[in-house]
Design a protein around this motif. Structure first.
Motif, PDB file in Angstrom:
ATOM      1  N   ARG A  88      11.455 -30.185  16.087  1.00  0.00           N
ATOM      2  CA  ARG A  88      11.995 -29.619  17.164  1.00  0.00           C
ATOM      3  C   ARG A  88      13.370 -28.782  16.902  1.00  0.00           C
ATOM      4  NH1 ARG A  88      11.773 -33.146  22.689  1.00  0.00           N
ATOM      5  NH2 ARG A  88       9.614 -33.720  22.505  1.00  0.00           N
ATOM      6  N   ARG A  89      14.037 -29.392  15.689  1.00  0.00           N
ATOM      7  CA  ARG A  89      15.374 -28.497  15.411  1.00  0.00           C
ATOM      8  C   ARG A  89      15.067 -27.229  14.963  1.00  0.00           C
ATOM      9  NH1 ARG A  89      19.833 -30.816  15.465  1.00  0.00           N
ATOM     10  NH2 ARG A  89      19.075 -32.930  15.391  1.00  0.00           N
ATOM     11  N   VAL A  90      13.910 -27.077  14.096  1.00  0.00           N
ATOM     12  CA  VAL A  90      13.454 -25.560  13.536  1.00  0.00           C
ATOM     13  C   VAL A  90      12.792 -24.863  14.407  1.00  0.00           C
ATOM     14  CG1 VAL A  90      13.575 -26.626  11.049  1.00  0.00           C
ATOM     15  CG2 VAL A  90      11.554 -26.589  12.114  1.00  0.00           C
ATOM     16  N   ALA A  91      12.214 -25.282  15.416  1.00  0.00           N
ATOM     17  CA  ALA A  91      11.269 -24.634  16.394  1.00  0.00           C
ATOM     18  C   ALA A  91      11.849 -23.127  16.810  1.00  0.00           C
ATOM     19  CB  ALA A  91      10.747 -25.372  17.529  1.00  0.00           C
ATOM     20  N   PRO A  92      13.119 -23.084  17.306  1.00  0.00           N
ATOM     21  CA  PRO A  92      13.789 -21.867  17.732  1.00  0.00           C
ATOM     22  C   PRO A  92      13.974 -20.808  16.482  1.00  0.00           C
ATOM     23  CG  PRO A  92      15.247 -23.696  18.518  1.00  0.00           C
ATOM     24  CD  PRO A  92      14.054 -24.167  17.591  1.00  0.00           C
ATOM     25  N   LEU A  93      14.355 -21.348  15.349  1.00  0.00           N
ATOM     26  CA  LEU A  93      14.342 -20.593  14.226  1.00  0.00           C
ATOM     27  C   LEU A  93      12.958 -20.116  13.449  1.00  0.00           C
ATOM     28  CD1 LEU A  93      16.005 -19.228  11.894  1.00  0.00           C
ATOM     29  CD2 LEU A  93      15.700 -21.356  10.562  1.00  0.00           C
ATOM     30  N   VAL A  94      11.968 -20.817  13.569  1.00  0.00           N
ATOM     31  CA  VAL A  94      10.665 -20.326  13.326  1.00  0.00           C
ATOM     32  C   VAL A  94      10.128 -19.172  14.434  1.00  0.00           C
ATOM     33  CG1 VAL A  94       8.123 -20.991  13.402  1.00  0.00           C
ATOM     34  CG2 VAL A  94       9.825 -22.511  12.475  1.00  0.00           C
ATOM     35  N   GLU A  95      10.495 -19.552  15.656  1.00  0.00           N
ATOM     36  CA  GLU A  95      10.180 -18.464  16.626  1.00  0.00           C
ATOM     37  C   GLU A  95      11.107 -17.199  16.512  1.00  0.00           C
ATOM     38  OE1 GLU A  95       8.437 -16.565  19.775  1.00  0.00           O
ATOM     39  OE2 GLU A  95       8.029 -18.462  18.867  1.00  0.00           O
ATOM     40  N   MET A  96      12.211 -17.214  16.065  1.00  0.00           N
ATOM     41  CA  MET A  96      13.156 -16.010  15.616  1.00  0.00           C
ATOM     42  C   MET A  96      12.239 -15.416  14.568  1.00  0.00           C
ATOM     43  SD  MET A  96      16.868 -15.923  14.195  1.00  0.00           S
ATOM     44  CE  MET A  96      17.846 -15.191  15.693  1.00  0.00           C
ATOM     45  N   LEU A  97      12.027 -15.976  13.559  1.00  0.00           N
ATOM     46  CA  LEU A  97      11.464 -15.696  12.353  1.00  0.00           C
ATOM     47  C   LEU A  97      10.227 -14.673  12.706  1.00  0.00           C
ATOM     48  CD1 LEU A  97      12.040 -18.337   9.564  1.00  0.00           C
ATOM     49  CD2 LEU A  97      12.960 -16.217   9.702  1.00  0.00           C
ATOM     50  N   ARG A  98       9.060 -15.404  13.598  1.00  0.00           N
ATOM     51  CA  ARG A  98       7.940 -14.998  13.929  1.00  0.00           C
ATOM     52  C   ARG A  98       8.286 -13.641  14.629  1.00  0.00           C
ATOM     53  NH1 ARG A  98       5.455 -20.308  15.319  1.00  0.00           N
ATOM     54  NH2 ARG A  98       4.146 -20.719  13.227  1.00  0.00           N
ATOM     55  N   ARG A  99       9.147 -13.567  15.709  1.00  0.00           N
ATOM     56  CA  ARG A  99       9.295 -12.183  16.439  1.00  0.00           C
ATOM     57  C   ARG A  99       9.993 -11.345  15.418  1.00  0.00           C
ATOM     58  NH1 ARG A  99      12.227 -14.180  21.863  1.00  0.00           N
ATOM     59  NH2 ARG A  99      12.219 -11.968  22.224  1.00  0.00           N
ATOM     60  N   SER A 100      10.786 -11.543  14.652  1.00  0.00           N
ATOM     61  CA  SER A 100      11.595 -10.694  13.570  1.00  0.00           C
ATOM     62  C   SER A 100      10.483 -10.186  12.916  1.00  0.00           C
ATOM     63  CB  SER A 100      12.660 -11.225  13.014  1.00  0.00           C
ATOM     64  OG  SER A 100      13.422 -11.905  13.714  1.00  0.00           O
ATOM     65  N   ALA A 101       9.503 -10.863  12.309  1.00  0.00           N
ATOM     66  CA  ALA A 101       8.617 -10.248  11.451  1.00  0.00           C
ATOM     67  C   ALA A 101       7.648  -9.415  12.345  1.00  0.00           C
ATOM     68  CB  ALA A 101       7.607 -11.428  11.101  1.00  0.00           C
ATOM     69  N   ALA A 102       7.252  -9.622  13.630  1.00  0.00           N
ATOM     70  CA  ALA A 102       6.253  -8.874  14.259  1.00  0.00           C
ATOM     71  C   ALA A 102       7.057  -7.293  14.602  1.00  0.00           C
ATOM     72  CB  ALA A 102       6.100  -9.710  15.566  1.00  0.00           C
ATOM     73  N   GLU A 103       8.369  -7.647  14.718  1.00  0.00           N
ATOM     74  CA  GLU A 103       8.846  -6.134  14.930  1.00  0.00           C
ATOM     75  C   GLU A 103       9.751  -5.579  13.524  1.00  0.00           C
ATOM     76  OE1 GLU A 103      11.772  -6.191  18.162  1.00  0.00           O
ATOM     77  OE2 GLU A 103      10.642  -7.590  19.399  1.00  0.00           O
ATOM     78  N   GLY A 104       9.438  -6.141  12.479  1.00  0.00           N
ATOM     79  CA  GLY A 104       9.847  -5.783  11.278  1.00  0.00           C
ATOM     80  C   GLY A 104      11.330  -5.752  11.026  1.00  0.00           C
ATOM     81  N   ARG A 105      11.972  -6.714  11.445  1.00  0.00           N
ATOM     82  CA  ARG A 105      13.494  -7.049  11.356  1.00  0.00           C
ATOM     83  C   ARG A 105      13.647  -8.122  10.359  1.00  0.00           C
ATOM     84  NH1 ARG A 105      15.878  -2.549  13.638  1.00  0.00           N
ATOM     85  NH2 ARG A 105      14.643  -1.958  15.461  1.00  0.00           N
ATOM     86  N   ASP A 106      14.895  -8.029   9.861  1.00  0.00           N
ATOM     87  CA  ASP A 106      15.206  -9.173   8.813  1.00  0.00           C
ATOM     88  C   ASP A 106      16.142 -10.116   9.619  1.00  0.00           C
ATOM     89  OD1 ASP A 106      14.504  -7.660   6.439  1.00  0.00           O
ATOM     90  OD2 ASP A 106      16.372  -6.583   6.367  1.00  0.00           O
ATOM     91  N   VAL A 107      16.173 -11.326   9.175  1.00  0.00           N
ATOM     92  CA  VAL A 107      17.032 -12.269   9.992  1.00  0.00           C
ATOM     93  C   VAL A 107      18.271 -12.560   9.085  1.00  0.00           C
ATOM     94  CG1 VAL A 107      17.255 -14.783  10.466  1.00  0.00           C
ATOM     95  CG2 VAL A 107      15.156 -13.399  11.043  1.00  0.00           C
ATOM     96  N   THR A 108      19.457 -12.215   9.632  1.00  0.00           N
ATOM     97  CA  THR A 108      20.875 -12.713   8.940  1.00  0.00           C
ATOM     98  C   THR A 108      21.476 -13.813   9.267  1.00  0.00           C
ATOM     99  OG1 THR A 108      22.058 -11.060  10.009  1.00  0.00           O
ATOM    100  CG2 THR A 108      20.973 -10.244   8.187  1.00  0.00           C
ATOM    101  N   TRP A 109      22.285 -14.304   8.549  1.00  0.00           N
ATOM    102  CA  TRP A 109      23.307 -15.354   8.937  1.00  0.00           C
ATOM    103  C   TRP A 109      24.775 -15.174   8.401  1.00  0.00           C
ATOM    104  CZ3 TRP A 109      19.838 -16.362   5.472  1.00  0.00           C
ATOM    105  CH2 TRP A 109      20.076 -16.947   4.215  1.00  0.00           C
TER     106      TRP A 109
END
Length: 109
Positions: A88-109
């Motif tokens: 449950r804790r990582v679900a939002p991050l996994v979704e962010m990563l999937r959507r970012s991959a689909a749009e060809g965008r990096d994820v930063t912090w």
């Protein structure tokens, strides 16, 4: 300290330090104040997070089976040790990563 994950494909995601540090270590990233998961690294990051979540779920299920035998002994337990599962804790991050991959965008912090 807070970790704020950003992507141009999604809204920002904020995690407390302990949780952010944990997910970064799972993804194989150093828990520094700033970093990046490139589009090329996203599939491996998702796989690592999902594998860790599955391992956590299996560990919780095994612990739950052991505790079921002892449940009647401690009826005043607050249940605080159950907490939030890693899945449950990582679900939002996994979704962010999937959507970012689909749009060809990096994820930063």
């Amino acid at each position: 300290m807070l970790y704020k994950f950003k992507s141009r494909a999604t809204a920002d995601l904020i995690m407390l330090e302990a949780n952010g540090r944990q997910v970064l270590e799972i993804m194989g990233k150093p828990p520094e104040a700033h970093g990046i998961v490139t589009v090329e690294q996203i599939p491996a990051a998702i796989a690592a997070l999902e594998a860790a979540a599955a391992e956590d779920a299996a560990r919780r299920a095994a612990a739950g089976a052991d505790e079921a035998d002892e449940a009647e002994e401690d009826t005043n337990s607050s249940g605080a040790k159950d907490g939030v599962s890693l899945g449950r804790r990582v679900a939002p991050l996994v979704e962010m990563l999937r959507r970012s991959a689909a749009e060809g965008r990096d994820v930063t912090w």
